[in-house]
Design a protein around this motif. Sequence first.
Motif, PDB file in Angstrom:
ATOM      1  N   UNK A  18       0.817  -1.204   0.000  1.00  0.00           N
ATOM      2  CA  UNK A  18       0.000   0.000   0.000  1.00  0.00           C
ATOM      3  C   UNK A  18       0.855   1.260   0.000  1.00  0.00           C
ATOM      4  N   UNK A  19       1.836   1.341   0.886  1.00  0.00           N
ATOM      5  CA  UNK A  19       2.701   2.522   0.977  1.00  0.00           C
ATOM      6  C   UNK A  19       3.416   2.773  -0.353  1.00  0.00           C
ATOM      7  N   UNK A  20       3.988   1.737  -0.923  1.00  0.00           N
ATOM      8  CA  UNK A  20       4.709   1.892  -2.183  1.00  0.00           C
ATOM      9  C   UNK A  20       3.745   2.280  -3.300  1.00  0.00           C
ATOM     10  N   UNK A  21       2.599   1.618  -3.346  1.00  0.00           N
ATOM     11  CA  UNK A  21       1.609   1.926  -4.387  1.00  0.00           C
ATOM     12  C   UNK A  21       1.149   3.367  -4.314  1.00  0.00           C
ATOM     13  N   UNK A  22       0.750   3.813  -3.128  1.00  0.00           N
ATOM     14  CA  UNK A  22       0.272   5.189  -2.979  1.00  0.00           C
ATOM     15  C   UNK A  22       1.347   6.198  -3.356  1.00  0.00           C
ATOM     16  N   UNK A  23       2.554   5.947  -2.910  1.00  0.00           N
ATOM     17  CA  UNK A  23       3.652   6.876  -3.177  1.00  0.00           C
ATOM     18  C   UNK A  23       3.922   7.007  -4.666  1.00  0.00           C
ATOM     19  N   UNK A  24       4.044   5.878  -5.351  1.00  0.00           N
ATOM     20  CA  UNK A  24       4.393   5.952  -6.764  1.00  0.00           C
ATOM     21  C   UNK A  24       3.193   6.269  -7.654  1.00  0.00           C
ATOM     22  N   UNK A  25       1.985   5.952  -7.216  1.00  0.00           N
ATOM     23  CA  UNK A  25       0.796   6.411  -7.946  1.00  0.00           C
ATOM     24  C   UNK A  25       0.759   7.934  -7.945  1.00  0.00           C
ATOM     25  N   UNK A  26       1.105   8.531  -6.808  1.00  0.00           N
ATOM     26  CA  UNK A  26       1.147   9.993  -6.703  1.00  0.00           C
ATOM     27  C   UNK A  26       2.186  10.605  -7.652  1.00  0.00           C
ATOM     28  N   UNK A  27       3.193   9.818  -8.006  1.00  0.00           N
ATOM     29  CA  UNK A  27       4.241  10.277  -8.928  1.00  0.00           C
ATOM     30  C   UNK A  27       3.882   9.982 -10.385  1.00  0.00           C
ATOM     31  N   UNK A  28       2.689   9.415 -10.615  1.00  0.00           N
ATOM     32  CA  UNK A  28       2.238   9.144 -11.975  1.00  0.00           C
ATOM     33  C   UNK A  28       2.549   7.765 -12.502  1.00  0.00           C
ATOM     34  N   UNK A  29       3.072   6.884 -11.642  1.00  0.00           N
ATOM     35  CA  UNK A  29       3.387   5.523 -12.078  1.00  0.00           C
ATOM     36  C   UNK A  29       2.165   4.625 -11.977  1.00  0.00           C
ATOM     37  N   UNK A  30       2.114   3.650 -12.868  1.00  0.00           N
ATOM     38  CA  UNK A  30       1.105   2.608 -12.783  1.00  0.00           C
ATOM     39  C   UNK A  30       1.712   1.486 -11.937  1.00  0.00           C
ATOM     40  N   UNK A  31       1.093   1.180 -10.796  1.00  0.00           N
ATOM     41  CA  UNK A  31       1.642   0.196  -9.868  1.00  0.00           C
ATOM     42  C   UNK A  31       0.761  -1.044  -9.841  1.00  0.00           C
ATOM     43  N   UNK A  32       1.402  -2.198 -10.006  1.00  0.00           N
ATOM     44  CA  UNK A  32       0.741  -3.489  -9.899  1.00  0.00           C
ATOM     45  C   UNK A  32       1.351  -4.205  -8.706  1.00  0.00           C
ATOM     46  N   UNK A  33       0.531  -4.892  -7.924  1.00  0.00           N
ATOM     47  CA  UNK A  33       1.048  -5.578  -6.740  1.00  0.00           C
ATOM     48  C   UNK A  33       0.721  -7.065  -6.773  1.00  0.00           C
ATOM     49  N   UNK A  34       1.522  -7.819  -6.020  1.00  0.00           N
ATOM     50  CA  UNK A  34       1.324  -9.256  -5.871  1.00  0.00           C
ATOM     51  C   UNK A  34       1.795  -9.667  -4.475  1.00  0.00           C
ATOM     52  N   UNK A  35       1.185 -10.720  -3.921  1.00  0.00           N
ATOM     53  CA  UNK A  35       1.526 -11.164  -2.569  1.00  0.00           C
ATOM     54  C   UNK A  35       2.711 -12.120  -2.528  1.00  0.00           C
ATOM     55  N   UNK A  36       3.102 -12.679  -3.670  1.00  0.00           N
ATOM     56  CA  UNK A  36       4.330 -13.472  -3.748  1.00  0.00           C
ATOM     57  C   UNK A  36       4.741 -13.598  -5.214  1.00  0.00           C
ATOM     58  N   UNK A  37       5.776 -14.380  -5.456  1.00  0.00           N
ATOM     59  CA  UNK A  37       6.369 -14.444  -6.780  1.00  0.00           C
ATOM     60  C   UNK A  37       5.514 -15.053  -7.871  1.00  0.00           C
ATOM     61  N   UNK A  38       4.698 -16.040  -7.543  1.00  0.00           N
ATOM     62  CA  UNK A  38       3.897 -16.685  -8.593  1.00  0.00           C
ATOM     63  C   UNK A  38       2.902 -15.722  -9.239  1.00  0.00           C
ATOM     64  N   UNK A  39       2.058 -15.059  -8.455  1.00  0.00           N
ATOM     65  CA  UNK A  39       1.169 -14.079  -9.099  1.00  0.00           C
ATOM     66  C   UNK A  39       1.944 -12.916  -9.723  1.00  0.00           C
ATOM     67  N   UNK A  40       3.109 -12.604  -9.186  1.00  0.00           N
ATOM     68  CA  UNK A  40       3.923 -11.537  -9.768  1.00  0.00           C
ATOM     69  C   UNK A  40       4.340 -11.906 -11.194  1.00  0.00           C
ATOM     70  N   UNK A  41       4.754 -13.145 -11.404  1.00  0.00           N
ATOM     71  CA  UNK A  41       5.130 -13.583 -12.752  1.00  0.00           C
ATOM     72  C   UNK A  41       3.950 -13.504 -13.704  1.00  0.00           C
ATOM     73  N   UNK A  42       2.765 -13.871 -13.226  1.00  0.00           N
ATOM     74  CA  UNK A  42       1.565 -13.779 -14.058  1.00  0.00           C
ATOM     75  C   UNK A  42       1.295 -12.324 -14.440  1.00  0.00           C
ATOM     76  N   UNK A  43       1.485 -11.422 -13.489  1.00  0.00           N
ATOM     77  CA  UNK A  43       1.227 -10.008 -13.759  1.00  0.00           C
ATOM     78  C   UNK A  43       2.265  -9.420 -14.709  1.00  0.00           C
TER      79      UNK A  43
END
Length: 115
Positions: A18-43
Amino acid sequence: MFAGRKLLVADDSSYYRTVISLTFNDEGMEVTTAVDGRPALEKIEQSIPDLALASVSMPGMGGYELCERIKESERFGHIPVMLLVGLHESFAQAEARRVGADDSVTKPFQSIRQL
């Protein structure tokens, strides 16, 4: 500066996601999150990020393995990967080098600029 860039955050801590997402969303970045590596690879397959942040300690696939999978990929090997390490977690510098991590940062962050 970051507008239009894509960031992937893989961390089992909802707080850090949440902290990272909010911070970088405020900077104009598109942020995608995952709870571990497997869903991260899918994303990553769905939307190739400009940078991946991966916690070294996650249930399932951790940050070292996620980094290794990204770096071994012909399609995604160019993506910089920064490992996130908890203040009281052990960090294997040699393993980070072996899997091709581009950098690491300790959580909690001293400042968002550090990140």
